[in-house]
Each structure stands twice: as structure tokens, then as C-alpha cells.
Design a protein around this motif. Structure first.
Motif, short mmCIF file in Angstrom:
data_model
loop_
_atom_site.label_atom_id
_atom_site.label_comp_id
_atom_site.label_asym_id
_atom_site.label_seq_id
_atom_site.Cartn_x
_atom_site.Cartn_y
_atom_site.Cartn_z
N ALA A 8 62.80 27.57 67.88
CA ALA A 8 63.57 28.81 67.79
C ALA A 8 64.79 28.67 66.87
CB ALA A 8 64.02 29.25 69.18
N ALA A 9 65.18 27.43 66.56
CA ALA A 9 66.36 27.20 65.71
C ALA A 9 65.98 26.91 64.27
CB ALA A 9 67.19 26.05 66.27
N THR A 50 68.62 25.00 55.98
CA THR A 50 68.37 25.33 57.38
C THR A 50 67.70 24.15 58.07
OG1 THR A 50 66.16 26.22 56.97
CG2 THR A 50 68.03 27.75 56.77
N ALA A 51 67.57 24.25 59.39
CA ALA A 51 66.89 23.21 60.15
C ALA A 51 65.47 23.01 59.61
CB ALA A 51 66.85 23.58 61.63
N MET A 54 55.71 22.65 63.84
CA MET A 54 55.17 21.73 64.84
C MET A 54 56.18 20.63 65.18
SD MET A 54 51.24 21.35 63.43
CE MET A 54 50.92 19.93 64.48
N LYS A 55 56.84 20.09 64.17
CA LYS A 55 57.83 19.04 64.42
C LYS A 55 59.03 19.59 65.19
CE LYS A 55 55.34 16.12 62.16
NZ LYS A 55 54.47 15.18 62.90
N LEU A 56 59.48 20.79 64.83
CA LEU A 56 60.61 21.39 65.56
C LEU A 56 60.20 21.71 66.99
CD1 LEU A 56 62.13 23.72 62.82
CD2 LEU A 56 63.21 21.72 63.86
N HIS A 57 58.96 22.15 67.18
CA HIS A 57 58.47 22.42 68.54
C HIS A 57 58.46 21.13 69.36
CE1 HIS A 57 56.20 24.17 71.82
NE2 HIS A 57 55.31 23.20 71.71
N ALA A 58 58.11 20.01 68.73
CA ALA A 58 58.04 18.73 69.44
C ALA A 58 59.39 18.30 69.99
CB ALA A 58 57.49 17.65 68.50
N VAL A 59 60.48 18.72 69.34
CA VAL A 59 61.82 18.37 69.82
C VAL A 59 62.50 19.56 70.51
CG1 VAL A 59 62.10 16.61 68.05
CG2 VAL A 59 62.96 18.91 67.62
N GLY A 75 75.91 19.25 68.70
CA GLY A 75 75.65 17.87 68.30
C GLY A 75 74.28 17.40 68.74
N GLY A 76 73.89 17.74 69.96
CA GLY A 76 72.59 17.33 70.45
C GLY A 76 71.46 18.00 69.72
N MET A 77 71.63 19.28 69.37
CA MET A 77 70.60 19.99 68.63
C MET A 77 70.45 19.42 67.22
SD MET A 77 71.53 23.87 69.85
CE MET A 77 70.25 24.71 68.89
N ALA A 78 71.57 19.13 66.57
CA ALA A 78 71.51 18.55 65.22
C ALA A 78 70.81 17.19 65.25
CB ALA A 78 72.93 18.40 64.66
#
Length: 262
Positions: A134-135, A99-100, A125-130, A145-148
Motif C-alpha cells: 500500500a506504500a 518512491t518506495a 510482490m516484494k513490497l507485499h512480502a514486507v 523508520g521501520g517502514m523505510a
């Protein structure tokens, strides 16, 4: 006391692939805290330069210093240096069966002994920074593509490296996703106190967020200065590259290229 020494220093560098010189007489200082765009046409040697910064390619001549020290040759010392360098690859490099959140947590689980609850918190925290908290449970195939690309960015930031290197970060992205990624590069650089080197041929998307611009062509640096100075330059190398003209001093396909000389 603030360290004012360059985070990257190259002196009289010569880089070769298969016995052929790709770059010659490269001298470059990258100041701390800046976003530096390394621009140039395909095959000019931008990715070869990155290989020297990360220790994958040993220069045929000259010295490379990163994070205040010469790039080491020993495997253990090189691994220690690379932990201070975050790299965003143009292909993302996400593991499809994770997963992400698991992808972002991989460097933390590999290189630290932090307890699992701390790792999970850092990952969020790192996922929140980008902008992708939620993913967290989504797999790469479920992401645009942009999310990946942003998940890959979060993973590159996992170990809090002081230096970020972006290798063609806009490849395959639409204009909106490109704008989101470049805005993130600038914002994260400033809020996290990073230094960022962006290697790209996407000039117009990159210059607005850059502090300095370097143009590589014909085996060397043909321009170094601010984006405003680049736009105002009347140098024929620079004008040909910015305008995308096929004829001029930049010799497109004048000699066979190795696949690495990207």
C-alpha cells in the motif's frame, strides 16, 4: 540434489585496516538455510568481516568462499557474485527522490532486461512480502523508520539473492519496529529459502530468530554455537558481552579504532 556445502566458508582469515589487524584466525562455516547472528561490541570488527564477504576488503591472509566459490578480485566477476548477495544497510540507502516502488525496482532496472510490466509486478510482490504494498507510491520522507527499513529490505530482495546480509538492521528502530523487522528476517528466510547473516549488537532482539550465534571480540571469534548454548555459556568473554559489563576480558577502547572497524 540438495547442496549441503556451506554458503559461506572462511579459513584462517586475517583482516587488516591501515596495516593494523582487526580480525585474526577467523574460521567460519555458514550452513545453507539458516539465520546466523554475528554479535559483538562496537568496534569489534563485525562490519570489517562483512566487507570481506562482499569483496570490498581483500584479506591479508586466508581464503573467503561465498556461494560455493572464492571471492574474485576482478571487477566483472565481483559484480556477478554480488548479484547473489542481498545487503540491507543500517542507513537504508534509499534514494529520497524515488518512491518506495521505484527504489525497489532500481536493481531490476539496472541488472536485468525484463519488460516494465514484469518489473512492476515483481516490485509489488516484494513490497507485499514486507507488508508495504500500500506504500508503493510513498517517498522515503513519508515513511516511518521501520517502514523505510522494510522498503530497503524489499529492494535487497529484488534480484532473489540466495544470501542475505543484514548490517545492524535494528539501528534507530523502536522496540515494536525492531520486532517486526526481525520477524520478517526469519519468515522471509524460511519462505524464500534464503540464508541470512545478521550482524548486530542487539543481542536480545536477534537471538530468538537465529539458528546459530557467533560472538566476535578482541580480534577473533570467542563463541560459536546455538543461541541456547550462548545463553548458557559461562565463558567470561560471553558473559561480559551479554551483561554489558564495562570491566572484563573484552578490552573496550584499549587501542585506537579505525572508523571501519564497527
Amino acid at each position: 540434489m540438495t547442496d549441503t556445502s556451506p554458503i559461506v566458508r572462511l579459513r584462517d582469515i586475517r583482516l587488516e585496516r591501515g596495516g593494523r589487524a582487526i580480525l585474526r584466525d577467523i574460521n567460519l562455516d555458514v550452513p545453507r538455510g539458516q539465520v546466523v547472528a554475528v554479535l559483538g561490541p562496537s568496534g569489534s570488527g563485525k562490519s570489517t568481516l562483512l566487507s570481506a564477504l562482499t569483496g570490498q576488503l581483500v584479506p591479508a591472509a586466508g581464503t573467503v568462499e561465498v556461494l560455493g566459490r572464492a571471492v574474485p578480485r576482478g571487477e566483472r566477476e565481483l559484480l556477478a557474485l554480488r548479484r547473489g548477495i542481498g545487503v540491507l544497510l543500517q542507513g537504508n540507502g534509499l534514494l529520497t527522490d524515488l518512491t518506495a516502488a521505484e527504489n525497489v525496482g532500481l536493481p531490476l532496472r539496472t541488472h536485468t532486461e525484463l519488460p516494465e510490466p514484469v518489473i512492476r509486478r515483481l516490485v509489488l510482490m516484494k513490497l507485499h512480502a514486507v507488508g508495504l504494498q500500500a506504500a508503493a507510491d510513498a517517498y522515503p520522507r513519508e515513511l516511518s523508520g521501520g517502514m523505510a527499513r522494510r522498503v530497503a529490505l524489499a529492494r535487497a530482495l529484488a534480484l532473489d539473492p540466495p544470501l542475505m546480509i543484514y548490517d545492524e538492521p535494528l539501528t534507530g528502530l523502536d522496540p515494536i519496529a525492531s520486532g517486526v523487522v526481525m520477524d520478517l528476517v526469519r519468515r522471509l528466510n524460511d519462505t524464500l529459502g534464503l540464508t541470512s547473516i545478521v550482524v548486530t549488537h542487539h543481542v536480545h532482539e536477534t537471538l530468538p530468530v537465529a539458528d546459530q550465534a557467533i560472538v566476535i571480540a578482541n580480534g577473533g571469534i570467542v563463541f560459536a554455537g546455538t543461541p541456547a548454548e550462548l545463553e548458557a555459556s559461562d565463558d567470561p568473554f560471553v558473559r561480559q558481552f551479554l551483561k554489558g559489563e564495562p570491566d572484563g576480558p573484552i578490552a573496550f577502547d584499549a587501542a585506537p579504532r579505525t572508523p571501519e572497524a564497527a
